[in-house]
Design an enzyme around this catalytic site. Structure first.
Site, PDB file in Angstrom:
ATOM      1  N   ASN A 235      73.650  40.334  59.398  1.00 51.16           N
ATOM      2  CA  ASN A 235      73.521  39.886  58.020  1.00 51.16           C
ATOM      3  C   ASN A 235      72.646  40.805  57.174  1.00 51.16           C
ATOM      4  O   ASN A 235      72.720  40.778  55.951  1.00 51.16           O
ATOM      5  CB  ASN A 235      72.954  38.458  58.013  1.00 51.16           C
ATOM      6  CG  ASN A 235      72.502  38.012  56.651  1.00 51.16           C
ATOM      7  OD1 ASN A 235      73.302  37.792  55.746  1.00 51.16           O
ATOM      8  ND2 ASN A 235      71.190  37.879  56.481  1.00 51.16           N
TER       9      ASN A 235
ATOM     10  N   TYR B  92      77.531  51.063  48.389  1.00 50.04           N
ATOM     11  CA  TYR B  92      77.563  49.721  48.972  1.00 50.04           C
ATOM     12  C   TYR B  92      78.991  49.307  49.335  1.00 50.04           C
ATOM     13  O   TYR B  92      79.242  48.794  50.432  1.00 50.04           O
ATOM     14  CB  TYR B  92      76.963  48.738  47.973  1.00 50.04           C
ATOM     15  CG  TYR B  92      76.825  47.321  48.470  1.00 50.04           C
ATOM     16  CD1 TYR B  92      75.810  46.972  49.360  1.00 50.04           C
ATOM     17  CD2 TYR B  92      77.697  46.318  48.037  1.00 50.04           C
ATOM     18  CE1 TYR B  92      75.666  45.669  49.803  1.00 50.04           C
ATOM     19  CE2 TYR B  92      77.562  45.017  48.473  1.00 50.04           C
ATOM     20  CZ  TYR B  92      76.551  44.688  49.351  1.00 50.04           C
ATOM     21  OH  TYR B  92      76.416  43.398  49.793  1.00 50.04           O
ATOM     22  N   ALA B  93      79.939  49.542  48.430  1.00 53.10           N
ATOM     23  CA  ALA B  93      81.324  49.164  48.686  1.00 53.10           C
ATOM     24  C   ALA B  93      81.896  49.941  49.866  1.00 53.10           C
ATOM     25  O   ALA B  93      82.611  49.387  50.711  1.00 53.10           O
ATOM     26  CB  ALA B  93      82.171  49.396  47.442  1.00 53.10           C
TER      27      ALA B  93
ATOM     28  N   LYS C 193      80.368  48.481  53.090  1.00 53.71           N
ATOM     29  CA  LYS C 193      80.900  47.164  53.442  1.00 53.71           C
ATOM     30  C   LYS C 193      82.368  47.237  53.842  1.00 53.71           C
ATOM     31  O   LYS C 193      82.825  46.484  54.713  1.00 53.71           O
ATOM     32  CB  LYS C 193      80.705  46.203  52.270  1.00 53.71           C
ATOM     33  CG  LYS C 193      79.244  45.841  52.024  1.00 53.71           C
ATOM     34  CD  LYS C 193      78.585  45.194  53.235  1.00 53.71           C
ATOM     35  CE  LYS C 193      77.221  44.616  52.913  1.00 53.71           C
ATOM     36  NZ  LYS C 193      76.573  44.001  54.097  1.00 53.71           N
TER      37      LYS C 193
ATOM     38  N   ILE D 192      76.674  34.668  45.826  1.00 59.00           N
ATOM     39  CA  ILE D 192      76.004  33.597  46.560  1.00 59.00           C
ATOM     40  C   ILE D 192      74.591  33.452  46.019  1.00 59.00           C
ATOM     41  O   ILE D 192      73.911  34.451  45.751  1.00 59.00           O
ATOM     42  CB  ILE D 192      75.961  33.884  48.075  1.00 59.00           C
ATOM     43  CG1 ILE D 192      77.370  34.177  48.617  1.00 59.00           C
ATOM     44  CG2 ILE D 192      75.324  32.712  48.825  1.00 59.00           C
ATOM     45  CD1 ILE D 192      78.352  33.027  48.492  1.00 59.00           C
TER      46      ILE D 192
ATOM     47  N   GLY E 270      66.849  37.948  58.810  1.00 61.23           N
ATOM     48  CA  GLY E 270      66.472  36.555  59.004  1.00 61.23           C
ATOM     49  C   GLY E 270      65.381  36.055  58.089  1.00 61.23           C
ATOM     50  O   GLY E 270      64.932  34.916  58.252  1.00 61.23           O
TER      51      GLY E 270
END
Length: 241
Positions: A85, A150-151, A154, A183, A9
């Site tokens: 998140n 990471y891949a 995820k 992003i 957050g």
């Protein structure tokens, strides 16, 4: 009134999602799960006094999750939406990847989702309602070089979400994942101008996405009307894949 917990957050995406709920839904209460670096999160709390709060949360700790959920339940009496998140990456080729880089990335991106989902399932089941949105990554289905850790993590988030969706469907709980591409957050701040230009050439829309464009998708998956959407993996990538 909905009680919403967003991990990570204090980052651009987490703050963008939190702001979306606070601005669009005046009855919502938003909890920002933060381990450290609270300044930006506290700024959002000050802007929406009484409706937004920070809760201490080390997402890789079972005890921290249990304490955070207890805090929210004591204050609101319910926990309706979880947005997982939080995450991190340490990129390198597998041949030179350290044990720490592997375990740390898998823990922060996958173990955290497991712990968070498990922590909120019971209170959600008690109300026969819940929305879990797990932020994965386009790397889960289109992994680049240097992101084996990471891949893999995820991709695990996507599979976990699809499996859990089946387990809790009859309890009125939906579980979905979102796979963002590029992003505009601090995660891209390391890119120089040439690298950013090259990356945009690979995006059919020729631009990076904005946090609010991810937030809108999260908002839809969290709403009452999305009750028949579960186990989905939504790409938000400008058409890359």
């Amino acid at each position: 009134m909905r009680s919403i917990l967003i991990t990570g957050g204090n980052g651009g995406l987490g703050l963008g999602i939190g702001r979306y709920f606070l601005e669009k839904f005046p009855e919502d209460r938003v909890w920002l799960g933060v381990r450290s670096n609270r300044d930006k999160a506290e700024a959002l709390v000050a802007e929406f006094e009484g409706r937004c709060r920070v809760v201490d949360l080390e997402v890789t700790s079972k005890d921290a999750w249990e304490k955070a959920v207890e805090t929210i339940m004591a204050a609101d009496g319910q926990l309706d939406v979880l947005v997982n998140n939080a995450g991190a990456h340490q990129d390198s080729l597998l041949a030179t990847m350290t044990d720490e880089a592997w375990s740390s990335v898998v823990s922060s991106n996958l173990d955290s989702v497991f712990l968070g989902c498990r922590a909120v399932i019971r209170p959600m089941m008690g109300r026969k309602f819940g929305r879990i949105i797990n932020i994965a990554s386009l790397s889960a289905v289109l992994p680049p070089l240097g992101q084996t850790n990471y891949a893999a993590a995820k991709a695990g988030v996507v599979a976990l979400s699809q499996t859990l969706a089946k387990e809790v469907a009859r309890a009125g709980i939906t579980v979905n994942s979102i796979l963002p591409g590029y992003i505009e957050t601090e995660a891209l701040s390391h890119m120089d101008a040439d690298a950013a230009k090259l990356a945009k050439r690979g995006i059919p829309m020729r631009r990076f996405g904005r946090p609010e464009e991810v937030a809108v998708a999260v908002g839809f998956l969290a709403c009452q009307d999305a009750g028949y959407v579960t186990g989905s993996a939504l790409k938000i990538d400008g058409g890359i894949f």
